[in-house]
Design an enzyme around this catalytic site. Structure first.
Site, PDB file in Angstrom:
ATOM      1  N   HIS A  84       0.841  -1.207   0.000  1.00 40.76           N
ATOM      2  CA  HIS A  84       0.000   0.000   0.000  1.00 40.76           C
ATOM      3  C   HIS A  84       0.871   1.250   0.000  1.00 40.76           C
ATOM      4  O   HIS A  84       1.975   1.264   0.546  1.00 40.76           O
ATOM      5  CB  HIS A  84      -0.987   0.010   1.174  1.00 40.76           C
ATOM      6  N   ASP A  86      -0.208   4.406   1.016  1.00 38.13           N
ATOM      7  CA  ASP A  86      -0.522   5.406   2.040  1.00 38.13           C
ATOM      8  C   ASP A  86       0.258   5.122   3.321  1.00 38.13           C
ATOM      9  O   ASP A  86       0.752   4.011   3.542  1.00 38.13           O
ATOM     10  CB  ASP A  86      -2.020   5.442   2.325  1.00 38.13           C
ATOM     11  N   ASP A 117       6.498   0.529   6.624  1.00 34.56           N
ATOM     12  CA  ASP A 117       5.067   0.348   6.377  1.00 34.56           C
ATOM     13  C   ASP A 117       4.537   1.415   5.421  1.00 34.56           C
ATOM     14  O   ASP A 117       4.111   2.464   5.852  1.00 34.56           O
ATOM     15  CB  ASP A 117       4.328   0.408   7.714  1.00 34.56           C
ATOM     16  N   GLU A 151      -5.039   1.718   2.917  1.00 36.99           N
ATOM     17  CA  GLU A 151      -4.927   0.561   3.818  1.00 36.99           C
ATOM     18  C   GLU A 151      -4.997   0.977   5.272  1.00 36.99           C
ATOM     19  O   GLU A 151      -5.568   0.264   6.111  1.00 36.99           O
ATOM     20  CB  GLU A 151      -3.618  -0.183   3.537  1.00 36.99           C
ATOM     21  N   GLU A 152      -4.400   2.124   5.594  1.00 38.81           N
ATOM     22  CA  GLU A 152      -4.354   2.559   6.990  1.00 38.81           C
ATOM     23  C   GLU A 152      -5.726   2.943   7.527  1.00 38.81           C
ATOM     24  O   GLU A 152      -5.892   3.130   8.741  1.00 38.81           O
ATOM     25  CB  GLU A 152      -3.383   3.735   7.145  1.00 38.81           C
ATOM     26  N   ASP A 178       1.059 -10.296   0.958  1.00 41.18           N
ATOM     27  CA  ASP A 178       0.949  -8.909   1.394  1.00 41.18           C
ATOM     28  C   ASP A 178       1.933  -8.668   2.529  1.00 41.18           C
ATOM     29  O   ASP A 178       2.637  -9.589   2.973  1.00 41.18           O
ATOM     30  CB  ASP A 178      -0.483  -8.634   1.865  1.00 41.18           C
ATOM     31  N   GLU A 179       1.995  -7.441   3.003  1.00 39.99           N
ATOM     32  CA  GLU A 179       2.790  -7.116   4.188  1.00 39.99           C
ATOM     33  C   GLU A 179       2.237  -7.874   5.391  1.00 39.99           C
ATOM     34  O   GLU A 179       1.181  -8.484   5.320  1.00 39.99           O
ATOM     35  CB  GLU A 179       2.714  -5.619   4.466  1.00 39.99           C
ATOM     36  N   HIS A 424       4.753   2.653  12.925  1.00 44.21           N
ATOM     37  CA  HIS A 424       3.741   3.669  13.258  1.00 44.21           C
ATOM     38  C   HIS A 424       4.239   4.619  14.345  1.00 44.21           C
ATOM     39  O   HIS A 424       3.439   5.421  14.862  1.00 44.21           O
ATOM     40  CB  HIS A 424       2.416   3.039  13.707  1.00 44.21           C
TER      41      HIS A 424
END
Length: 464
Positions: A84, A86, A117, A151-152, A178-179, A424
């Site tokens: 992703h 974003d 991320d 995604e977030e 995916d992650e 994050h």
């Protein structure tokens, strides 16, 4: 401002770091692009990807990207790589060592929001495909690439619309990658050597609103119980009565069994016999927040709102509770437990949103996707132990469960002690060496997927 997809002008400031890997060297460059708002990818950095006759690229929901890389053997079921574009917010004043959108290099690390991320996977996938196409590579097995833009915030515009489009075209996938999980080095106490955990499922999620409504009044004549007091008592009951221990009843059991031989006695003996020792190990793991997440459905009170003035007893008090649901439970079972724990009719309980835990993907010797990912990891890192794992957070891949029965969550990002807090958090970073490893991983993975069938397995030892 730049041109929007609907012809409007929208304010967009975009800083993208472009990375190139040549002969083991990685160069990070800050590149400013003036892009159409519906693009949000550095097209000029990957000219072959965006010009090749083998690659079909389209925008989905204005900002997300869907690629189809055509294979020479249409009979081979395609797979899909996800990432992703974003990121979560970041402010330099929070304590970053470098501006969070600068891609500044410090001691061979690239600092910036999204380096873990999930821009490293976005750029790694594109960079690897660019190299392969420049070499004249044409895949036998076709594959899709999907880059979501939200995604977030649950992926309801990006990933959901990509899935809708693929469903309309009748696409079924061999697997999705995916992650999610990573290579853990020194993170698991007592484990000898690094471990690459490949996520085979995700915990479910629920956001529940608790509220109490009463007649407002003056603080000089308070009732015996206020809306705040009633709600606080309900929240306290939820915190004092956690969801039941379920360790060993989900994918976490396979994780510990795969890693058992890398621990010393007596831990090795305990983890090799979880049929007997799961309750004991569950009691040990629940002592710490990070390992308690593997034991049960977790409960976190995240928002509490009440009151507008210091001398007014509020008429309304609200609290929001976020729960991450263990694989052995359902959303409905969790809601029933909340009602029985609160047990106060004055407290209104509402489900804001939620979903059940994701299906558990295959991870045995016949599992094509798992074994291909495992082979790719072991070819690069022979001393790493590979094991299936469970994602306690959620990814865009959860929306793809109708397109495949096998969804995996993994990228070869190396996490050492303390690195998880950067996720994050402040000072998110990736080493230049590790970014190069991501490029090589996807470079090899795409080629490894070209086999038609897995070799016949003769033992539990990885032989691919």
């Amino acid at each position: 401002g730049v041109g929007g997809c609907d012809g409007s002008r929208v304010p967009v400031y975009l800083t993208i770091y472009k990375m190139r890997a040549f002969s083991g060297m990685v160069e990070a460059m800050k590149v400013h692009f003036s892009l159409d708002a519906c693009a949000l990818l550095p097209v000029s950095a990957f000219p072959t990807v965006f010009s090749s006759n083998l690659v079909h690229h389209e925008l989905v929901a204005n900002y997300s990207h869907l690629f189809w890389v055509q294979g020479s053997q249409p009979g081979l079921v395609p797979y899909m790589l996800l990432a992703h574009i974003d990121v979560v917010p970041a402010t330099e004043s929070d304590g970053w060592e470098a501006p969070p959108f600068s891609a500044q290099e410090i001691d061979d690390f690239i600092y910036g929001r999204g380096t873990i991320d999930d821009k490293s996977s976005v750029m790694g996938i594109l960079q690897s495909l660019e190299y392969l196409l420049r070499k004249g590579y044409a895949p036998r097995r076709g594959f899709y690439i999907g880059f979501g833009h939200d995604e977030e915030v649950s992926g309801y515009q990006g990933a959901v619309n990509i899935v809708r489009l693929l469903k309309q075209r009748g696409v079924q996938l061999a697997f999705v990658l995916d992650e999610g999980l990573a290579v853990l080095d020194g993170v698991i106490s007592g484990l000898e050597g690094p471990a690459a955990l490949i996520g085979i499922s995700e915990k479910g999620s629920a956001t529940v609103k608790l509220s109490v409504s009463m007649v407002p009044g003056h603080s000089s004549m308070p009732p015996r119980e206020t809306s705040i007091g009633i709600l606080a008592a309900a929240v306290k009951r939820l915190e004092e009565n956690p969801m039941p221990r379920l360790f060993g009843q989900g994918p976490e059991r396979g994780t510990f069994e795969h890693l058992a031989h890398k621990f010393r006695f007596p831990v090795k003996f305990i983890m090799s016999n979880l049929w007997l020792f799961s309750p004991i190990l569950g009691r040990v793991l629940e002592r710490k927040p990070d390992t308690n997440a593997f034991v049960r459905t977790t409960t976190a009170v995240t928002i509490f709102n009440a009151g507008v003035k210091i001398n007014v007893i509020p008429s309304l008090a609200e609290a929001y509770v976020n729960l991450r649901i263990h694989s052995a439970q359902s959303l409905q079972e969790v809601l029933d437990l909340i009602h029985s724990t609160v047990r106060d009719q004055r407290v209104k309980i509402e489900l804001v949103d939620g979903f059940d835990p994701l299906p558990i993907s295959s991870a045995d010797e016949k599992s094509f996707g798992f074994q291909i990912i495992k082979k790719t990891v072991l070819d690069m890192f022979p001393t790493v132990t590979v094991a299936p794992g469970i994602c306690i957070g959620n990814t865009d891949s959860r929306h793809f469960k109708d397109l495949t029965s096998d969804i995996y969550r993994f990228a070869p990002v190396w996490f050492k002690p303390g690195d998880a807090q950067r996720f994050h958090g402040i000072n998110e970073r990736i080493s230049k060496k590790n970014y190069e490893e991501l490029v090589v991983f996807y470079f090899n993975l795409i080629q490894n997927c070209d086999i038609q069938h897995l070799p016949e397995a003769h033992s539990s030892v990885h032989e691919l």
